[in-house]
Design a protein around this motif. Structure first.
Motif, mmCIF file in Angstrom:
data_model
loop_
_atom_site.group_PDB
_atom_site.id
_atom_site.type_symbol
_atom_site.label_atom_id
_atom_site.label_comp_id
_atom_site.label_asym_id
_atom_site.label_seq_id
_atom_site.Cartn_x
_atom_site.Cartn_y
_atom_site.Cartn_z
ATOM 1 N N GLN A 90 151.610 -2.755 26.580
ATOM 2 C CA GLN A 90 151.145 -1.390 26.328
ATOM 3 C C GLN A 90 152.117 -0.365 26.908
ATOM 4 O OE1 GLN A 90 147.297 -2.106 28.188
ATOM 5 N NE2 GLN A 90 146.255 -1.634 26.262
ATOM 6 N N LYS B 211 149.274 -7.876 29.201
ATOM 7 C CA LYS B 211 148.834 -6.900 28.201
ATOM 8 C C LYS B 211 149.295 -5.500 28.597
ATOM 9 C CE LYS B 211 144.740 -4.960 25.970
ATOM 10 N NZ LYS B 211 143.252 -4.958 25.909
ATOM 11 N N ARG C 217 146.856 -12.307 32.785
ATOM 12 C CA ARG C 217 146.743 -11.984 31.355
ATOM 13 C C ARG C 217 146.663 -10.479 31.142
ATOM 14 N NH1 ARG C 217 142.049 -14.317 27.250
ATOM 15 N NH2 ARG C 217 142.794 -13.247 25.374
ATOM 16 N N LYS C 218 145.869 -9.797 31.993
ATOM 17 C CA LYS C 218 145.747 -8.344 31.892
ATOM 18 C C LYS C 218 147.084 -7.673 32.188
ATOM 19 C CE LYS C 218 143.741 -4.221 31.942
ATOM 20 N NZ LYS C 218 143.288 -3.537 30.719
#
Length: 203
Positions: A105, A101, A97-98
């Motif tokens: 970004q 993200k 999940r990170k």
């Protein structure tokens, strides 16, 4: 999603998850903490959701754990895999999940200059209408401060003390972590995005 073209040879194993990503140039400033808890300024030159190349006047050891707080990106951590005189590479420790993200970004950052975007408009910084406030530490200490500016994701605060990099603090009722020191005070990143109406009431 950041995709790697067919001519890239950075990742040796085509079947690895890293094969889905390539490094992008971002030139983002931040600070990092070494295993001995010392803090240092840095610039991340290139990054993918799996690794980052960091420029610094300090050279950590290969295998050393690094925690960094970066503008626009926030907290990352990992172990040093390569180190030279002016830069080092860390392999990021992150959940899927990170990494997703981070991919989003990095896509935004890679296109920011090309699109002429001065700031991420989702995190527009505003001046506080009543800037006088208070910083509280987890051990109960309290310090008066002045809010320089704030957004839904963080704030810059003028304060006489400098809580250590990574320290948890509370500004008013907004909890966050110290991510940078500067001449007038500190910058903090909120643990969760603050409601825009709450920020509007302060500005």
């Amino acid at each position: 999603m950041l995709t790697v073209n067919s001519t890239s040879h950075y990742y040796a194993a085509p079947e690895a998850p890293e094969r889905q990503y390539s490094r992008v140039s971002i030139s983002v400033q931040g600070r990092f903490m070494r295993a001995d808890h010392s803090e240092h300024d840095c610039v991340v030159d290139t990054m993918s959701p799996f690794d980052a190349v960091i420029s610094s006047g300090v050279r950590p050891e290969v295998g050393e754990r690094i925690v960094a707080y970066l503008d626009y990106i926030g907290r990352i951590e990992g172990k040093v895999t390569e180190a030279s005189i002016r830069s080092f590479t860390i392999s990021l420790n992150a959940t899927d999940r990170k990494r997703d993200k981070l991919s989003a970004q990095l896509t935004w950052l890679a296109n920011k200059h090309e699109l002429g975007l001065p700031e991420d408009r989702r995190h527009e910084r505003v001046a506080a209408r009543n800037p006088m406030s208070e910083i509280r530490l987890d051990d109960g200490r309290r310090y008066p401060c002045r809010i320089i500016d704030l957004s839904v994701s963080g704030a810059a605060v003028e304060i006489d003390v400098r809580p250590a990099f990574g320290t948890m603090v509370v500004l008013g009722n907004m909890r966050g972590r110290v991510v940078r020191h500067f001449q007038e005070g500190i910058a903090m990143e909120f643990m969760t995005f603050q409601p825009e109406d709450a920020i509007s009431k302060l500005s």
